[in-house]
Design a protein around this motif. Structure first.
Motif, PDB file in Angstrom:
ATOM      1  N   TYR A 180       1.502  10.762   2.791  1.00 24.08           N
ATOM      2  CA  TYR A 180       1.424   9.893   3.969  1.00 24.08           C
ATOM      3  C   TYR A 180       0.475  10.435   5.035  1.00 24.08           C
ATOM      4  O   TYR A 180       0.252   9.789   6.059  1.00 24.08           O
ATOM      5  N   LEU A 181      -0.067  11.625   4.784  1.00 22.03           N
ATOM      6  CA  LEU A 181      -0.913  12.273   5.782  1.00 22.03           C
ATOM      7  C   LEU A 181      -2.117  11.419   6.146  1.00 22.03           C
ATOM      8  O   LEU A 181      -2.453  11.268   7.328  1.00 22.03           O
ATOM      9  N   TRP A 182      -2.756  10.836   5.146  1.00 23.72           N
ATOM     10  CA  TRP A 182      -3.987  10.091   5.415  1.00 23.72           C
ATOM     11  C   TRP A 182      -3.733   8.711   6.009  1.00 23.72           C
ATOM     12  O   TRP A 182      -4.660   7.994   6.346  1.00 23.72           O
ATOM     13  N   ASN A 183      -2.463   8.338   6.163  1.00 18.19           N
ATOM     14  CA  ASN A 183      -2.168   7.111   6.914  1.00 18.19           C
ATOM     15  C   ASN A 183      -2.557   7.261   8.377  1.00 18.19           C
ATOM     16  O   ASN A 183      -2.779   6.274   9.084  1.00 18.19           O
ATOM     17  N   LEU A 184      -2.628   8.527   8.846  1.00 23.81           N
ATOM     18  CA  LEU A 184      -3.029   8.769  10.233  1.00 23.81           C
ATOM     19  C   LEU A 184      -4.477   8.358  10.475  1.00 23.81           C
ATOM     20  O   LEU A 184      -4.897   8.224  11.624  1.00 23.81           O
ATOM     21  N   GLN A 217       0.813  -1.211   0.000  1.00 25.72           N
ATOM     22  CA  GLN A 217       0.000   0.000   0.000  1.00 25.72           C
ATOM     23  C   GLN A 217       0.850   1.267   0.000  1.00 25.72           C
ATOM     24  O   GLN A 217       0.494   2.261  -0.637  1.00 25.72           O
ATOM     25  N   GLN A 218       1.969   1.220   0.703  1.00 25.58           N
ATOM     26  CA  GLN A 218       2.810   2.419   0.784  1.00 25.58           C
ATOM     27  C   GLN A 218       3.459   2.780  -0.549  1.00 25.58           C
ATOM     28  O   GLN A 218       3.918   3.914  -0.730  1.00 25.58           O
ATOM     29  N   LEU A 219       3.502   1.825  -1.476  1.00 23.54           N
ATOM     30  CA  LEU A 219       4.072   2.133  -2.782  1.00 23.54           C
ATOM     31  C   LEU A 219       3.202   3.124  -3.545  1.00 23.54           C
ATOM     32  O   LEU A 219       3.710   3.872  -4.381  1.00 23.54           O
ATOM     33  N   ASN A 220       1.913   3.121  -3.270  1.00 24.50           N
ATOM     34  CA  ASN A 220       1.042   4.119  -3.892  1.00 24.50           C
ATOM     35  C   ASN A 220       1.385   5.512  -3.376  1.00 24.50           C
ATOM     36  O   ASN A 220       1.440   6.487  -4.133  1.00 24.50           O
TER      37      ASN A 220
END
Length: 603
Positions: free
Chosen positions: A559-563, A217-220
């Motif tokens: 990465y903000l919306w990972n929160l 998922q982090q690759l996106n």
């Protein structure tokens, strides 16, 4: 009585300028150092160092024909006016300037398309572990119930885990046996290796093509960050190339590379190739925007520096709306990438239309080429060049050489208490504004609701925000408008945290769009204010260094919306907090009345 009046663009007040008034501080306030500040996107309408904000207002801003030209040439000229032979020769704004600045503003369309494209090309949607052979005809909901792993989340809802599947022996021929045998929690599990995606709202995306879910998922986020990293680096480097190669060459080479890279992305065979091309595309996109902006600013003078600089950004909200319509009809990400790249091809014809910046040519000592550009401008503006234009151009070169600014380094931004305070506070402000602006723009799909409608609304609210910023810059100063708009954006984001999740998504979007309106205005006022706060000898360096925290903010946005894994309200709470802090920090800065030349003027 005073002979002449100059419009002070930093306070929009009329200042008397004559020996009888005894105000020698107003007369010959500053001398240009011939440099152009590096501006970041979104960089909205900063003023160039090559002209003061009051510059050129002692000459008519509109040509009035031969009779008017004769009268203009007979007017007494201030020393300040003679230091700007470009505006003195062709006026601050006319038909020539209008046509060219309009064409230059259009290059924002393909650039904005590429910035906003991940919203559609990498849109998140429902997915589940792929059905094996023999289960392809099984309804998705039934397949999830048979093979899926479920858990109860904090709000009491049951959540399906698409990353894990029950370890069922295959082939299985009796669905009833499956549901009975494997419904127990003690059933062994295994990681899912392949997935299927809901195609009702989108076609093929980079997520579905390269399975950027679960562990990948982090690759996106990385794909989006690579583009923004290119933007951050390009923002610092574009000024270097533009100052050495010229505005026109930098613009056209960057535009050509943008087309090549954009089409290359559409045919990228691997994710790694896609990532590299996106980073390079971000670099050249910001170079297109910046070099076009600098050229736009160097064609006008006086108050039109502010008006043209802000108006240059009007295509941005239109582009948000247009790409939403394109993406609605073109679902596949590769076809969409081609569709947003091809519109840049006609802009290659600008090579035969656009002139090189006459101000850049003059600083390079190329008097004859400068004169040719001014002749064409005078022809289109239907005026006659002053008879002493050649002399004025040569005098301007001599003056720049004799008053060349001393070299400054990064340490000078922190050398004295006042400039140190200005630098550090501006870093906080730039970080906050960019985090909020792009945090909202690039995460519209995370706000809920229809992504296409959200994008159209987002573009629509930016129109009045840009327009009202012109009034702020001309009439209301910089400090309080910037403070209030950033704080307003922060409070609007914080209000979304108070909205109940059920049945009130429309209210969340409303508050988010209010925040977008406020931060869009901040994004226009901020670079102008920054350019005014730094003295002339380090204005390039000051604005460029402010790009660094802005670049950090850009890289954090994906990465903000990972929160949201911690709390669904957390991302907007972070944006709101940054807005309040950034807006309050503006109050630590002084209002700008005049441009300073040296550090001593600042202190």
């Amino acid at each position: 009585m005073c002979d002449n009046e100059i419009i002070d663009m930093s306070s929009a007040s009329l200042l008397e300028n004559c020996d009888e008034c005894g105000d020698q501080n107003v007369k010959n306030k500053r001398k240009s150092n011939g440099q152009t500040p590096i501006i970041i996107v979104g960089s909205k309408a900063p003023l160039s160092d090559i002209e003061d904000f009051e510059d050129g207002m002692t000459t008519p801003s509109s040509p009035v024909g031969a009779a008017g030209d004769k009268e203009k040439q007979q007017q007494p000229q201030t020393e300040k006016t003679s230091s700007d032979p470009i505006s003195q020769s062709i006026g601050n704004f006319g038909r020539w300037q209008f046509l060219l600045t309009f064409l230059l503003s259009l290059v924002n369309f393909p650039c904005t398309f590429h910035i906003f494209s991940p919203t559609f090309e990498g849109a998140s949607r429902d997915f589940w572990c792929a059905r094996p052979e023999g289960f392809r005809d099984l309804p998705v909901d039934l397949w999830k119930n048979l093979s899926g792993i479920f858990s109860v989340v904090s709000d009491g809802k049951v959540k399906y885990d698409p990353c894990t599947i029950k370890d069922m022996p295959l082939p299985i021929h009796n669905y009833t046996d499956v549901s009975v045998t494997f419904s127990n929690e003690s059933v062994p599990r295994k990681k899912c290796l392949h997935w299927e995606y809901d195609s009702s709202g989108f076609g093929e995306t980079i997520i579905s093509e390269w399975d950027l879910v679960c562990e990948n998922q982090q690759l996106n986020n990385l794909a989006e960050m690579m583009f923004l990293l290119g933007v951050a680096v390009g923002g610092l480097a574009s000024g270097f190339f533009s100052d050495r190669l010229g505005r026109k060459k930098t613009l056209m080479v960057s535009l050509l590379l943008q087309i090549v890279l954009g089409l290359g992305i559409a045919f990228a065979p691997l994710l790694s190739v896609y990532l590299v091309l996106r980073a390079l595309l971000g670099f050249v996109c910001v170079s297109v925007v910046f070099s076009g902006f600098v050229l736009c600013m160097e064609l006008v003078g006086g108050k039109w520096l502010t008006i043209s600089g802000v108006s240059y950004l009007f295509p941005l909200p239109i582009a948000y709306i247009v790409i939403s319509g394109i993406a609605y009809y073109i679902k596949d990400w590769r076809n969409l990438q081609i569709a947003i790249t091809v519109p840049a091809v006609p802009f290659l014809a600008l090579w035969w239309i656009l002139p090189e910046s006459p101000r850049w040519l003059l600083t390079m000592g190329r008097v004859e080429e400068t004169f040719e550009v001014l002749e064409e401008a005078a022809r289109v503006n239907k005026i006659t060049l002053p008879a002493n234009t050649h002399k004025l151009l040569k005098q301007s070169i001599s003056k720049v050489e004799s008053t060349e600014a001393p070299k400054v380094g990064l340490g000078d931004l922190f050398r004295t208490p006042r400039i140190r305070k200005i630098s550090l506070v501006l870093y906080i402000v730039w970080f906050s504004v960019y985090l909020i602006y792009y945090g909202v723009v690039l995460n519209l799909s995370s706000l809920g609701g229809n992504i296409y409608i959200n994008s159209i609304i987002s573009g629509a609210v930016e129109f009045p925000a840009i327009a009202i910023s012109i009034v702020f810059l001309l009439k209301m100063g910089r400090r309080w408008p910037l403070c209030l708009t950033i704080v307003g954006a922060g409070l609007a984001c914080l209000l979304t945290v108070l909205v109940p999740e059920e049945n009130f998504n429309w209210l969340t979007i409303t508050f988010a769009m209010i925040g977008k309106f406020c931060i869009s205005s901040s994004n226009v006022v901020m670079p102008v204010y920054t350019a005014e706060l730094f003295p002339t000898i380090m204005r390039n360096l000051g604005v460029g260094s402010s790009n660094v925290p802005a670049g950090v903010a850009l890289m954090l946005v994906p990465y903000l919306w990972n929160l949201a894994d911690m709390s669904a309200k957390m991302p907007m709470a972070v944006l709101g907090t940054c807005g309040v802090i950034g807006g309050a920090a503006v109050l630590l800065l002084p209002e700008t009345d005049n441009l300073a030349d040296t550090l001593n003027d600042i202190e």
